[in-house]
Design a protein around this motif. Structure first.
Motif, PDB file in Angstrom:
ATOM      1  N   LYS A 129       7.775   6.446   0.514  1.00  0.00           N
ATOM      2  CA  LYS A 129       8.191   7.030   1.784  1.00  0.00           C
ATOM      3  C   LYS A 129       7.180   8.096   2.202  1.00  0.00           C
ATOM      4  O   LYS A 129       6.636   8.799   1.371  1.00  0.00           O
ATOM      5  CB  LYS A 129       9.576   7.669   1.613  1.00  0.00           C
ATOM      6  CG  LYS A 129      10.449   7.497   2.828  1.00  0.00           C
ATOM      7  CD  LYS A 129      11.871   7.963   2.560  1.00  0.00           C
ATOM      8  CE  LYS A 129      12.756   7.508   3.710  1.00  0.00           C
ATOM      9  NZ  LYS A 129      14.157   7.571   3.414  1.00  0.00           N
ATOM     10  N   GLY A 130       6.930   8.202   3.502  1.00  0.00           N
ATOM     11  CA  GLY A 130       6.093   9.298   3.974  1.00  0.00           C
ATOM     12  C   GLY A 130       4.683   8.912   4.333  1.00  0.00           C
ATOM     13  O   GLY A 130       3.919   9.734   4.796  1.00  0.00           O
ATOM     14  N   SER A 131       4.293   7.653   4.118  1.00  0.00           N
ATOM     15  CA  SER A 131       2.966   7.236   4.539  1.00  0.00           C
ATOM     16  C   SER A 131       3.066   5.890   5.238  1.00  0.00           C
ATOM     17  O   SER A 131       3.742   4.993   4.752  1.00  0.00           O
ATOM     18  CB  SER A 131       2.033   7.129   3.337  1.00  0.00           C
ATOM     19  OG  SER A 131       0.874   6.428   3.720  1.00  0.00           O
ATOM     20  N   PRO A 132       2.422   5.741   6.388  1.00  0.00           N
ATOM     21  CA  PRO A 132       2.586   4.503   7.153  1.00  0.00           C
ATOM     22  C   PRO A 132       1.623   3.380   6.760  1.00  0.00           C
ATOM     23  O   PRO A 132       1.531   2.401   7.463  1.00  0.00           O
ATOM     24  CB  PRO A 132       2.334   4.964   8.590  1.00  0.00           C
ATOM     25  CG  PRO A 132       1.426   6.134   8.473  1.00  0.00           C
ATOM     26  CD  PRO A 132       1.647   6.744   7.116  1.00  0.00           C
ATOM     27  N   PHE A 133       0.879   3.539   5.675  1.00  0.00           N
ATOM     28  CA  PHE A 133      -0.116   2.510   5.358  1.00  0.00           C
ATOM     29  C   PHE A 133       0.046   1.956   3.962  1.00  0.00           C
ATOM     30  O   PHE A 133      -0.852   1.998   3.140  1.00  0.00           O
ATOM     31  CB  PHE A 133      -1.521   3.053   5.588  1.00  0.00           C
ATOM     32  CG  PHE A 133      -1.697   3.396   7.018  1.00  0.00           C
ATOM     33  CD1 PHE A 133      -1.929   2.406   7.946  1.00  0.00           C
ATOM     34  CD2 PHE A 133      -1.528   4.688   7.451  1.00  0.00           C
ATOM     35  CE1 PHE A 133      -2.025   2.700   9.281  1.00  0.00           C
ATOM     36  CE2 PHE A 133      -1.623   4.981   8.795  1.00  0.00           C
ATOM     37  CZ  PHE A 133      -1.872   3.991   9.712  1.00  0.00           C
TER      38      PHE A 133
END
Lengths: 323, 516
Positions: free
Chosen positions: B431-435
């Motif tokens: 969770k917390g990173s879009p990549f």
């Protein structure tokens, strides 16, 4: 008068601090923070990277601590550091402020001059075709979105006729000096300044027209006429001067918002001003920079209000400084 | 419209073939567009798209890559790989200097590796298999891996592993080093001036290590925030180069119709941007495999390619793009078939629950595409609600898994182990990173296949793992693949040799010249 100014400045500072605190929380209510944005733009970002950024931005600290640090900075006239741009906020803003002041200042003069001129003419010829033409034209410029007017101007004067440059503040790489530089900047200035100017012109024209028609009916104008003064003198010295008070009020209010009003125009014309800086820092959640621009804009609004009050006095000596 | 672009593409390739026969001419200035304005140019610490595009002229990596992704010499002259695939020995080019005149040596390479491990998330991942790196002499660097790592020779491009000057950064706080604002590299162009909000100016490096190069005297990167104003700047001749994504796609046909204008889709082979819809595998209707397959059948991807992207790009067949290694097309096929989609929805037991669709807030093209997808989905009876966000909002919603269907596109970096696996293996759920694995797909078999594929040796053994992984993934539809994107680079035709490698404009203007 001095004590009047001093008291107003103290009030202004208190208002400014309230604005800072309010803005601080408003910005943080928007989803996403600068660390997430930067990771997003990089197309990569593991947990370590994002937490490194948060630490760098000071976002890992509790909100009250962040607020305290920020307000402490503001009080000592330090607007903070933009980690995204790797520069002090005050430097970023000071670099851009002259361009915006030049643009909005010119636009302000254009709008005020044209507005009063057309408003006076419309009042003078009230009810005739000239009056209708001026009113309709002013309304069209007021109702048309700024960016559209801007794009049409570019299409006409840059693409089709090739008279004026379509973007920027000066010709990059030309290294003009002296008069050539002034003319170069002026050529770049014409379209954006006129675009904003025409938009604000409408309100001044309408206000001047209505106000003049009202003053015209008053007794002292009749007296002047009875004295046998020439019509042009009556219009200028008796009617216009008195009709200008509400216009000054309006101008004072709008002068402060001109900075914000330039966002769209600066974007379309790639004008390196503060409006764009504000817009970009909002999209990037560059908190310190955005707050800094807000503070400077708010300070300008407050300053313009003060100036307006002083201008009132010189336009109408009957107004006194009450505190 | 479409035809014209194709003709344009054919013309460009013919012209660039002819250009090799011509003798390059020295001199001239190129005006290019940079969008948006980069936050900084120190590519070791900032990896934003626009940063990489400008910084590729200032910094260099050890290798470059051909359009077929074969390694080419850059700062490294030659390299050898040991029999067991664990030891890579690089011979550095001698006589290379930094822009400030200091020599570039193997010590800089060792320092760069150390530096990037701290600051560069992608390099950190790429170097995970590295056991040690040594410099026996000033022009030799030896990388020793813990185990064979197939894509290792593919991580040395300037954006992924730029060389950082040791003498400037050693012993300082990297983040606040003032040199970050005056970047120093070994590249063909030197940083000269940056007027924030207006332009970035690079000038020729007179001591560049390839005699006679670069040909250009100066490059101006203009910051023009409005897309329409960017195309006008090109139209009026103020700008000569529009890198991919500078203008909205609907302007491309109009601009390419102008006299003396060339367009090419080349230069994206290394990154091979791959677009898809993230389908939330955790909850809601999208958690059902049949529903996800229905989405694939409901999408008219050829329409999107022809109308929204003006015919550029290719319809994606699965997780891997066709230009990267170990691509396999032996996978189940999804063609536009609304009837089949409806049948699958029925089987999935879908009863009209609302599905949140998150477009990518990157301008008009993406907005139109989202509208087309919404129409496709509504046509088969899916109840779509479009969510409006700006970029930070999109980042937050996707990285916190707060969506049902979300647009995205990711780079693949030439190898499934570098740019493909990260979106499907369960260890990448964070969770917390879009990549990473944002859709929340977990499949132990896929985890194993990608793990084995990365370290299988020799390379021929890798093929089987990836072919199998692609087949399983396409059957499971963890995400709905859309297109292999190609961003058109638009230039005046007298700008020659601008794109010579698989990294395109990001590889710098080293070989570019202007035909006067």
């Amino acid at each position: 008068m001095l004590s009047f100014v001093a008291q107003r400045v103290v009030k202004a500072v208190i208002v400014l601090l309230a604005i800072v605190v309010l803005n601080f929380f408003l910005i943080r209510m928007a989803p996403g923070d600068p660390a997430v944005v930067m990771a997003g733009e990089a197309g990569a970002g593991d947990q370590i990277f994002i937490s490194q950024l948060r630490e760098k931005f000071g976002l890992d600290q509790p909100l009250p601590v962040q607020l305290f640090k920020y307000v402490r900075g503001i009080v000592s006239l330090d607007l903070g550091f933009s980690f995204r741009q790797q520069m002090p906020v005050s430097k970023l803003i000071l670099d851009r402020l002259p361009a915006t002041l030049l643009l909005t200042g010119t636009a302000f003069v254009i709008s005020l001059a044209l507005g009063i001129l057309f408003g006076t003419l419309a009042a003078r010829f009230a009810g005739t075709w000239a009056d209708s033409a001026i009113t309709v034209l002013a309304l069209i410029f007021y109702a048309t979105p700024l960016f559209w007017v801007a794009l049409m101007a570019i299409l006409l004067f840059s693409v089709t006729m090739d008279w004026l440059p379509s973007f920027g503040y000066e010709t990059v790489g030309a290294n003009y000096t002296g008069l050539a530089h002034v003319l170069d900047v002026a050529a770049h200035l014409i379209m954006p300044a006129t675009t904003i100017g025409l938009f604000f012109m409408a309100t001044y024209a309408r206000m001047t027209r209505a106000s003049m028609l009202e003053v015209k009916r008053l007794d002292f104008v009749k007296t002047a006429r009875a004295k046998g003064l020439r019509d042009s003198v009556i219009q200028r010295r008796h009617v216009l001067r008195n009709a200008l008070l509400p216009v000054v009020t309006l101008a004072g209010l709008q002068a402060g918002t001109l900075v914000g009003g330039a966002v769209l125009t600066e974007t379309v014309f790639a004008w390196p001003g503060i409006g764009r800086l504000m817009y970009e820092s909002l999209l990037q959640r560059d908190y310190n920079l955005l707050l800094g621009v807000f503070v400077v804009c708010s300070a300008m609004v407050l300053a313009f209000n003060l100036v307006t009050d002083l201008v009132y006095r010189s336009v109408d000596p009957r107004i006194e400084y009450a505190t | 419209m479409l035809k014209q672009i194709l003709v344009g593409l054919a013309l460009t390739s013919a012209l660039s073939a002819a250009a090799f026969a011509q003798e390059p001419k020295a001199g001239g200035v190129i005006n290019a567009v940079i969008q948006p304005e980069p936050p900084g140019l120190m590519v070791g610490m900032v990896q934003n798209g626009p940063t990489q595009m400008v910084a590729g002229n200032i910094y260099e990596g050890l290798l470059r890559y051909s359009p077929k992704l074969e390694p080419l010499p850059s700062l490294a002259d030659s390299w050898t790989v040991s029999e067991d695939g664990k030891v890579y020995t690089f011979k550095l080019k001698s006589g290379v200097t930094w822009h400030d005149g200091k020599p570039f040596t193997s010590a800089d390479v060792l320092f760069s590796i150390d530096f990037l491990k701290q600051t560069h998330p992608r390099a950190r991942g790429n170097l995970a298999q590295l056991d040690k790196v040594e410099a026996p002499d000033a022009t030799t660097v030896v990388f020793t891996l813990k185990q064979p790592f197939g894509p290792f020779l593919g991580i040395f491009e300037v954006g992924s592993l730029p060389m950082i000057p040791k003498h400037i950064y050693e012993g300082t706080d990297y983040k606040t080093n003032p040199a970050n604002n005056t970047p120093i590299g070994t590249g063909p162009f030197m940083f000269k001036e940056w007027q924030k909000g207006s332009f970035i100016r690079l000038v020729k490096n007179p001591n560049y290590h390839i005699k006679g190069k670069p040909y250009l005297d100066e490059i101006y990167w203009h910051v023009i925030p409005d897309a329409a104003a960017r195309s006008v700047a090109f139209e009026t001749g103020k700008v000569d180069v529009l890198p991919g994504g500078s203008v909205e796609n609907f302007d491309v046909p109009r601009l390419t119709k102008l006299k003396n204008v060339c367009v090419t889709g080349a230069g994206w082979e290394f990154f091979s941007p791959h677009s898809w819809l993230w389908l939330n595998n955790r909850s809601g209707p999208t958690a059902n495999k049949k529903f996800r397959q229905a989405v694939m059948f409901a999408l008219d991807r050829n329409f999107a390619k022809d109308v929204i992207w003006n015919g550029l790009g290719r319809v994606a067949t699965g997780p891997s793009g066709s230009s990267i290694k170990y691509y396999s097309n032996a996978v189940p096929e999804y063609f536009y078939d609304p009837a089949k989609a409806k049948a699958l929805l029925k089987e999935a037991g879908y009863n009209g629950e609302k599905v949140r669709l998150l477009p990518l807030p990157y301008g008009e093209t993406w907005q139109r595409w989202a509208e087309a997808v919404r129409q496709n989905l509504q046509d088969v009876g899916i109840n779509v609600e479009m969510i409006a966000t700006d970029v930070p909002g999109w980042n937050q919603k996707t990285s916190e898994w707060d969506y049902d269907i979300a647009f995205t596109y990711l780079y693949q970096y030439g190898d499934p182990a570098l740019g493909v696996g990260r979106n499907y293996v369960s260890s990448q759920i964070a969770k917390g990173s879009p990549f990473n694995n944002v859709e929340g797909y977990t499949n132990p078999e896929i985890d194993q296949l990608f793990a084995d594929g990365a370290v299988a040796f020799p390379d021929t053994k890798r093929t089987d793992f990836y072919a199998k992984a692609q087949k399983i993934l396409v059957e499971d539809v963890p995400v709905a693949w859309l297109l292999e994107l190609q961003f058109p680079t638009i230039t005046r035709c007298n700008v020659k040799n601008l794109i010579t490698t698989g990294i395109g404009v990001n590889d710098g203007f080293r070989d570019a010249w202007i035909d006067k």
